[in-house]
Design an enzyme around this catalytic site. Structure first.
Site, short mmCIF file in Angstrom:
data_model
loop_
_atom_site.label_atom_id
_atom_site.label_comp_id
_atom_site.label_asym_id
_atom_site.label_seq_id
_atom_site.Cartn_x
_atom_site.Cartn_y
_atom_site.Cartn_z
N VAL A 32 5.77 0.43 -0.22
CA VAL A 32 6.75 1.50 -0.36
C VAL A 32 6.01 2.71 -0.92
O VAL A 32 5.65 2.74 -2.10
CB VAL A 32 7.91 1.08 -1.30
N GLU A 33 5.75 3.68 -0.04
CA GLU A 33 5.01 4.87 -0.46
C GLU A 33 5.91 5.83 -1.23
O GLU A 33 7.13 5.70 -1.23
CB GLU A 33 4.41 5.57 0.76
N GLU A 59 2.28 -6.42 -2.15
CA GLU A 59 2.20 -7.53 -3.10
C GLU A 59 3.12 -7.31 -4.31
O GLU A 59 3.62 -8.27 -4.88
CB GLU A 59 0.75 -7.72 -3.57
N CYS A 91 -3.72 -5.66 -6.74
CA CYS A 91 -2.89 -6.73 -6.19
C CYS A 91 -3.53 -8.10 -6.34
O CYS A 91 -2.84 -9.10 -6.50
CB CYS A 91 -2.55 -6.42 -4.74
#
Length: 131
Positions: free
Chosen positions: A46-47, A58, A92
């Site tokens: 999700v930018e 992640e 992550c």
């Protein structure tokens, strides 16, 4: 221990990548993992216009894990929008270590590896124990 259906995990990761919010980079990522209780958890990237607060796939996967009651990750894969297996970034890998430890199996572009190979000499909860 549950048998790992890598094809099902890959399918879940590809489906998650289709839901990614990537209006800036257009680089979609999906992640999926098998939990010790047999559940499959997933997440997508999700930018954000403030790039530093972008969430990796992640992050969503770990949130799904915790929201669903927790547990330990035992097998993990992630892919790009084309479905190719990719490696998690360093942050992550640390998230995965926290929720799967050295027993977590990770699908990499070079095959299945143990988390200890993906994040050697990892820092974890045991390092915070006062001696």
């Amino acid at each position: 221990m549950n048998a790992v259906d890598w094809a099902a995990l890959q399918s879940a990761a590809r489906a998650a990548s289709e839901r990614a919010y990537a209006p800036y980079s257009h680089y979609r990522v999906g992640a999926a993992a098998l939990v010790s209780d047999g559940r499959v958890v997933a997440g997508c990237n999700v930018e954000n216009a403030g790039y530093g607060v972008t969430l990796c796939a992640e992050c969503g996967l770990v949130s799904d894990l915790v929201l669903g009651g927790g547990g330990r990750l035992i097998a993990f894969t992630c892919c790009n929008g084309d479905g190719a297996v990719i490696m998690p970034c360093g942050r992550c890998r640390q998230l995965l270590w926290e929720h799967g430890g050295d027993g977590l199996l990770v699908e990499t572009p070079e095959g299945i590896r143990g988390m200890a190979d993906v994040l050697p000499q990892a820092f974890g909860p045991e390092d915070l124990v006062r001696r």
